[in-house]
Write a protein that holds these residues in place. Structure first.
Motif, PDB file in Angstrom:
ATOM      1  N   LEU A 232       0.888  -1.156   0.000  1.00 26.57           N
ATOM      2  CA  LEU A 232       0.000   0.000   0.000  1.00 26.57           C
ATOM      3  C   LEU A 232       0.930   1.211   0.000  1.00 26.57           C
ATOM      4  CD1 LEU A 232      -2.841   1.209   0.133  1.00 26.57           C
ATOM      5  CD2 LEU A 232      -2.819   0.892   2.610  1.00 26.57           C
ATOM      6  N   VAL A 233       0.839   1.995  -1.053  1.00 28.46           N
ATOM      7  CA  VAL A 233       1.848   3.017  -1.305  1.00 28.46           C
ATOM      8  C   VAL A 233       1.213   4.409  -1.238  1.00 28.46           C
ATOM      9  CG1 VAL A 233       3.631   3.773  -2.921  1.00 28.46           C
ATOM     10  CG2 VAL A 233       2.868   1.382  -2.960  1.00 28.46           C
ATOM     11  N   GLY A 234       1.778   5.297  -0.438  1.00 32.54           N
ATOM     12  CA  GLY A 234       1.282   6.662  -0.364  1.00 32.54           C
ATOM     13  C   GLY A 234       2.058   7.561  -1.305  1.00 32.54           C
ATOM     14  N   GLY A 235       3.058   8.266  -0.756  1.00 32.48           N
ATOM     15  CA  GLY A 235       3.817   9.259  -1.508  1.00 32.48           C
ATOM     16  C   GLY A 235       4.279   8.805  -2.893  1.00 32.48           C
ATOM     17  N   ALA A 236       4.845   7.599  -2.957  1.00 32.09           N
ATOM     18  CA  ALA A 236       5.407   7.136  -4.236  1.00 32.09           C
ATOM     19  C   ALA A 236       4.336   6.709  -5.238  1.00 32.09           C
ATOM     20  CB  ALA A 236       6.389   5.989  -3.979  1.00 32.09           C
ATOM     21  N   SER A 237       3.060   6.776  -4.845  1.00 26.06           N
ATOM     22  CA  SER A 237       2.006   6.418  -5.816  1.00 26.06           C
ATOM     23  C   SER A 237       1.518   7.632  -6.592  1.00 26.06           C
ATOM     24  CB  SER A 237       0.817   5.762  -5.101  1.00 26.06           C
ATOM     25  OG  SER A 237       0.055   6.720  -4.392  1.00 26.06           O
ATOM     26  N   LEU A 238       2.078   8.805  -6.257  1.00 27.00           N
ATOM     27  CA  LEU A 238       1.575  10.040  -6.878  1.00 27.00           C
ATOM     28  C   LEU A 238       2.286  10.388  -8.178  1.00 27.00           C
ATOM     29  CD1 LEU A 238       1.203  12.160  -3.618  1.00 27.00           C
ATOM     30  CD2 LEU A 238      -0.642  11.159  -4.977  1.00 27.00           C
ATOM     31  N   GLU A 239       3.337   9.650  -8.476  1.00 30.98           N
ATOM     32  CA  GLU A 239       4.008   9.878  -9.758  1.00 30.98           C
ATOM     33  C   GLU A 239       4.062   8.571 -10.515  1.00 30.98           C
ATOM     34  OE1 GLU A 239       7.731  11.856  -9.160  1.00 30.98           O
ATOM     35  OE2 GLU A 239       6.649  13.636  -8.442  1.00 30.98           O
ATOM     36  N   ALA A 240       3.682   8.643 -11.785  1.00 26.33           N
ATOM     37  CA  ALA A 240       3.555   7.419 -12.581  1.00 26.33           C
ATOM     38  C   ALA A 240       4.872   6.633 -12.574  1.00 26.33           C
ATOM     39  CB  ALA A 240       3.121   7.757 -13.996  1.00 26.33           C
ATOM     40  N   GLU A 241       5.991   7.366 -12.634  1.00 26.79           N
ATOM     41  CA  GLU A 241       7.279   6.677 -12.731  1.00 26.79           C
ATOM     42  C   GLU A 241       7.598   5.869 -11.470  1.00 26.79           C
ATOM     43  OE1 GLU A 241      11.816   7.929 -13.490  1.00 26.79           O
ATOM     44  OE2 GLU A 241      10.300   9.321 -14.260  1.00 26.79           O
ATOM     45  N   SER A 242       7.442   6.491 -10.293  1.00 24.77           N
ATOM     46  CA  SER A 242       7.780   5.753  -9.072  1.00 24.77           C
ATOM     47  C   SER A 242       6.749   4.657  -8.800  1.00 24.77           C
ATOM     48  CB  SER A 242       7.925   6.689  -7.874  1.00 24.77           C
ATOM     49  OG  SER A 242       6.817   7.537  -7.756  1.00 24.77           O
ATOM     50  N   PHE A 243       5.482   4.929  -9.115  1.00 21.13           N
ATOM     51  CA  PHE A 243       4.466   3.900  -8.871  1.00 21.13           C
ATOM     52  C   PHE A 243       4.714   2.683  -9.765  1.00 21.13           C
ATOM     53  CE2 PHE A 243      -0.254   2.613  -8.912  1.00 21.13           C
ATOM     54  CZ  PHE A 243      -0.189   2.038  -7.647  1.00 21.13           C
ATOM     55  N   THR A 244       5.026   2.935 -11.028  1.00 21.97           N
ATOM     56  CA  THR A 244       5.274   1.784 -11.922  1.00 21.97           C
ATOM     57  C   THR A 244       6.590   1.102 -11.552  1.00 21.97           C
ATOM     58  OG1 THR A 244       6.064   3.345 -13.562  1.00 21.97           O
ATOM     59  CG2 THR A 244       3.901   2.420 -13.942  1.00 21.97           C
ATOM     60  N   GLY A 245       7.531   1.837 -10.987  1.00 20.68           N
ATOM     61  CA  GLY A 245       8.781   1.219 -10.509  1.00 20.68           C
ATOM     62  C   GLY A 245       8.463   0.159  -9.457  1.00 20.68           C
ATOM     63  N   ILE A 246       7.523   0.466  -8.586  1.00 18.93           N
ATOM     64  CA  ILE A 246       7.128  -0.484  -7.536  1.00 18.93           C
ATOM     65  C   ILE A 246       6.380  -1.662  -8.163  1.00 18.93           C
ATOM     66  CG2 ILE A 246       5.697  -0.772  -5.460  1.00 18.93           C
ATOM     67  CD1 ILE A 246       6.343   2.257  -4.886  1.00 18.93           C
ATOM     68  N   ILE A 247       5.529  -1.359  -9.128  1.00 23.29           N
ATOM     69  CA  ILE A 247       4.775  -2.436  -9.803  1.00 23.29           C
ATOM     70  C   ILE A 247       5.746  -3.383 -10.529  1.00 23.29           C
ATOM     71  CG2 ILE A 247       3.072  -2.908 -11.636  1.00 23.29           C
ATOM     72  CD1 ILE A 247       1.819  -0.130 -10.802  1.00 23.29           C
ATOM     73  N   GLU A 248       6.771  -2.814 -11.110  1.00 24.69           N
ATOM     74  CA  GLU A 248       7.751  -3.664 -11.809  1.00 24.69           C
ATOM     75  C   GLU A 248       8.512  -4.539 -10.811  1.00 24.69           C
ATOM     76  OE1 GLU A 248       9.948  -0.875 -14.206  1.00 24.69           O
ATOM     77  OE2 GLU A 248       8.142  -0.605 -15.442  1.00 24.69           O
ATOM     78  N   ALA A 249       8.827  -3.980  -9.642  1.00 18.40           N
ATOM     79  CA  ALA A 249       9.512  -4.780  -8.616  1.00 18.40           C
ATOM     80  C   ALA A 249       8.664  -5.972  -8.191  1.00 18.40           C
ATOM     81  CB  ALA A 249       9.840  -3.909  -7.413  1.00 18.40           C
ATOM     82  N   CYS A 250       7.378  -5.802  -8.332  1.00 24.38           N
ATOM     83  CA  CYS A 250       6.445  -6.856  -7.901  1.00 24.38           C
ATOM     84  C   CYS A 250       6.339  -7.933  -8.965  1.00 24.38           C
ATOM     85  CB  CYS A 250       5.113  -6.193  -7.642  1.00 24.38           C
ATOM     86  SG  CYS A 250       3.704  -7.242  -7.584  1.00 24.38           S
TER      87      CYS A 250
END
Ligand code: PGA
Length: 250
Positions: A232-250
């Protein structure tokens, strides 16, 4: 048993409709090939716009809260059917900011968990200890009591729809993340508790997320833990790049 991971973005009180539109248009193309479940939880005002934009994509829509009555004289509140009507499938319940700033107690968290399930949506029930509780060794006992209260009266057949988010309060928005081991340990103890409250089979199916300063840089280690089924991601979910970075890690 493979649990499908979830990466959920909690936008909190950020993003106007206009900003949400730009963000979701970017996100849609970036996550087109992911195998994890991607959920965005906009503020109420942007839910309708976001839900329309993600129709026929892999992105699902969540709400950040809900009121625990069907309808009535509750000025300022939003009911479960108002959310299902917009296509919402997840609702964050009992986030620590709701508990501390808006004084939402475990009893009302529990009512919300149950009404969300009655409406065919999945609650993301947040639990987590304060720094004080962690330092005095009370983490597991406290989280187990939050689970007992939050899940009170939830029938076994609905339990697999519940998502638990372990969010240590001291790690939310602070940049201070739990170590992967700390996250893994507590998520394991959550699963063990669910196994005793229900059955080991049900516990194996429940998805347990970690939240608190998750970023692309630390996501991989945290998500590699056996009992961590997403973030569950707060701050890093507000920018497409950082949010997709987390999705890719998954
Ligand atoms: P954070 O927030 O990622 O900004 O720490 C997490 C949350 O509050 O759900």
């Amino acid at each position: 048993m493979m649990r499908q991971p979830i990466i959920a973005g909690n936008w909190k009180m950020h993003m106007t409709n206009t900003e949400a539109t730009v963000f979701v248009e970017q996100l849609k193309t970036l996550v087109a090939n992911t195998s994890c479940e991607v959920v965005v939880c906009p503020p109420f005002t942007a839910i309708s716009t976001v839900a329309d934009l993600v129709e026929d994509t892999k992105v699902r829509v969540g709400a950040q809260n809900v009121f625990h009555e069907e309808s009535g004289a509750y000025t300022g509140e939003v009911s479960p059917s108002m959310l299902t009507d917009l296509g919402v499938s997840y609702v964050i319940v009992g986030h620590s900011e709701r508990r501390s700033i808006f004084k939402e107690a475990d009893r009302c968290v529990n009512k919300r968990v149950r009404i969300v399930l009655q409406h065919g949506m999945s609650p993301i029930l947040c639990v987590g200890e304060s720094l004080n509780q962690r330092e005095s060794g009370e983490t597991v006992a406290f989280i187990h009591s939050q689970l007992e209260m939050g899940l009170h009266g939830v029938p076994a057949e609905e339990m697999t729809e519940v998502v638990i988010a372990y969010e240590p309060i001291w790690a939310i928005g602070t940049g201070r993340t739990a170590t992967a081991e700390q996250a893994g340990e507590v998520c394991q103890s959550i699963r063990e508790k669910i196994a005793t409250m229900y059955t080991p089979e049900i516990a194996e199916q429940v998805r347990i997320l970690y939240g608190g300063s998750v970023k692309p840089e630390n996501a991989k280690d945290i998500l590699a833990q056996t009992h961590v089924d997403g973030a569950l991601v707060g701050g890093a979910s507000l920018e497409a790049e950082s949010f997709t970075g987390i999705i890719e890690a998954c």
